[in-house]
Design an enzyme around this catalytic site. Structure first.
Site, PDB file in Angstrom:
ATOM      1  N   ARG A 187      47.054  90.223  93.170  1.00 16.50           N
ATOM      2  CA  ARG A 187      47.671  90.739  91.948  1.00 16.50           C
ATOM      3  C   ARG A 187      48.269  89.601  91.151  1.00 16.50           C
ATOM      4  NH1 ARG A 187      52.168  93.864  92.357  1.00 16.50           N
ATOM      5  NH2 ARG A 187      51.858  94.620  90.250  1.00 16.50           N
ATOM      6  N   LYS A 235      54.822  90.891 104.373  1.00 17.14           N
ATOM      7  CA  LYS A 235      53.614  91.506 103.800  1.00 17.14           C
ATOM      8  C   LYS A 235      52.472  91.526 104.813  1.00 17.14           C
ATOM      9  CE  LYS A 235      50.825  91.442  99.656  1.00 17.14           C
ATOM     10  NZ  LYS A 235      50.917  91.290  98.222  1.00 17.14           N
ATOM     11  N   ARG A 249      61.594  92.785  94.079  1.00 18.04           N
ATOM     12  CA  ARG A 249      61.959  91.954  95.243  1.00 18.04           C
ATOM     13  C   ARG A 249      63.061  92.650  96.005  1.00 18.04           C
ATOM     14  NH1 ARG A 249      61.969  86.132  92.559  1.00 18.04           N
ATOM     15  NH2 ARG A 249      59.762  86.095  92.092  1.00 18.04           N
TER      16      ARG A 249
HETATM   17  C1  BTN Z   1      47.819  91.524  96.370  1.00 14.54           C
HETATM   18  O1  BTN Z   1      47.998  90.517  95.682  1.00 14.54           O
HETATM   19  O2  BTN Z   1      48.709  92.017  97.061  1.00 14.54           O
HETATM   20  C2  BTN Z   1      46.465  92.211  96.363  1.00 14.54           C
HETATM   21  C3  BTN Z   1      45.500  91.545  97.310  1.00 14.54           C
HETATM   22  C4  BTN Z   1      44.156  92.214  97.353  1.00 14.54           C
HETATM   23  C5  BTN Z   1      43.157  91.416  98.168  1.00 14.54           C
HETATM   24  C6  BTN Z   1      41.874  92.156  98.363  1.00 14.54           C
HETATM   25  S1  BTN Z   1      40.841  91.403  99.597  1.00 14.54           S
HETATM   26  C7  BTN Z   1      39.529  92.464  99.156  1.00 14.54           C
HETATM   27  C8  BTN Z   1      39.537  92.567  97.648  1.00 14.54           C
HETATM   28  N1  BTN Z   1      38.776  91.496  97.040  1.00 14.54           N
HETATM   29  C9  BTN Z   1      39.556  90.671  96.355  1.00 14.54           C
HETATM   30  O3  BTN Z   1      39.156  89.652  95.748  1.00 14.54           O
HETATM   31  N2  BTN Z   1      40.824  91.075  96.395  1.00 14.54           N
HETATM   32  C10 BTN Z   1      40.964  92.303  97.153  1.00 14.54           C
END
Ligand code: BTN
Length: 325
Positions: free
Chosen positions: A122, A187, A322
């Site tokens: 994100r 996380k 946060r």
């Molecule tokens: C975050 O930042 O919390 C979201 C992370 C999401 C990662 C997943 S891994 C599978 C899918 N492909 C990606 O490129 N991102 C999501």
């Protein structure tokens, strides 16, 4: 199939295999075997070479397997997932399905990968995605709903991921608005939704889930926030195929339910899983931050913040929460 992936499949049992035996299986000489084995370092895979015994992996590896995953997806959910792709090495499972979606792939098309070279998180962040260690999973879903009606979808997906983790024997999972899955404040998994509008007004969404299962310590140094993986939390080995199957089951059923009933079907469960409810938090806005106490979410999925007795609602967007420890 790439020779290095074939070698990895043989070595995934964690036992020693001689160069000669590996070469005989793949139809190549010992020096060619060694050449391919050396390239496993590009996937951060650690190999032990012992003279007289051969090669073995420093850690046994359970590679993703179509049938082993589908064992954990009952028929009701399986019928919603017509296609399951597994890649060894891809830039991003989300990017791949966004492209497939534009080319007409069906709703419920799934993409999983052993490794992502450009995993997306994100807010433009990277998602650290080493080979064979975690779960990187995306599902394309075609909704008949408008983009506005999808505003709470990420929260429903969070509930689905929490359900899958509970089914996989993982207690103590909590959700942090909007899209983080936590264990003891660290996380464990993240969700990235990417949408494409259509002329009809309907919407296609790629739901991406990254879940830490056994993060290699050398790669973990790249993660810039407190994190945990399932094997650390459970202090036991975890089957990635089982967890991927359970995730797919709960995601498919939740996406169908969201289309029918919206966020209301998930609201109470989300509130029970809320890590910030009644806790001091700060909300990061663009150039500002607000301190308050978390009070859960409203019916639209907006965060409710108690700002010194004034109740304020913050819709989903480029706002992040946060926890104050
Ligand atoms: C975050 O930042 O919390 C979201 C992370 C999401 C990662 C997943 S891994 C599978 C899918 N492909 C990606 O490129 N991102 C999501």
């Amino acid at each position: 199939m790439q020779p290095r992936y074939q070698l990895l499949r043989i070595l995934s049992d964690g036992h020693f295999h001689s160069g000669e035996a590996l070469g005989a299986t793949l139809g190549m000489g010992r020096s060619a075997v060694w050449k391919h084995l050396k390239t496993l370092a590009e996937w951060d895979i650690v190999l032990h070479a012992v003279s007289g015994k051969g090669y073995r992996l420093a850690h046994p590896l359970e590679l993703l397997d179509h049938d082993a995953i589908l064992c954990f997806v009952p028929d009701e959910a399986r019928s919603l997932l017509p296609h399951l792709e597994i890649h060894h090495d891809i830039d991003s499972t989300n990017r791949h399905l966004m492209q497939k979606g534009r080319l007409g792939a069906a709703s419920g098309h799934v993409c999983l990968a052993e490794r992502q070279q450009a995993g997306r998180g994100r807010r433009g962040r990277a998602w650290v995605s080493p080979f064979g260690a975690n779960i990187y999973l995306s599902v394309l879903w075609r909704f008949t709903l408008s983009p506005e009606a999808l505003s709470g979808l990420g929260l429903a997906v969070g509930v689905a991921v929490a359900r899958a983790l509970q089914d996989a024997g993982m207690p103590g999972v909590a959700l942090k608005w909007p899209n983080d899955i936590l264990w003891q404040g660290r996380k464990l998994a993240g969700i990235l939704l990417e949408m494409t509008g259509e002329l009809s007004g309907a919407c296609s969404v790629v739901v991406g889930v990254g879940l830490n299962v056994r993060m290699p310590r050398q790669t973990a140094a790249m993660i810039d926030q407190p994190w945990v993986d399932m094997e650390t939390a459970l202090d036991a080995p975890v089957s990635r195929n089982e967890v991927a199957g359970r995730l797919l089951r709960h995601l498919a059923l939740a996406l169908r339910q969201f289309e029918a009933d919206g966020l209301s079907a998930f609201h109470d469960e989300w509130m029970r899983l809320d890590a910030a409810n009644g806790k001091p938090v700060t909300l990061q806005l663009h150039n500002d931050s607000i301190a308050g106490v978390g009070r859960g979410i409203d019916a639209s999925g907006a965060l409710i913040l108690d700002d010194n007795g004034v109740i304020r609602h913050f819709p989903y967007g480029e706002v992040s929460l946060r926890m104050v420890s």
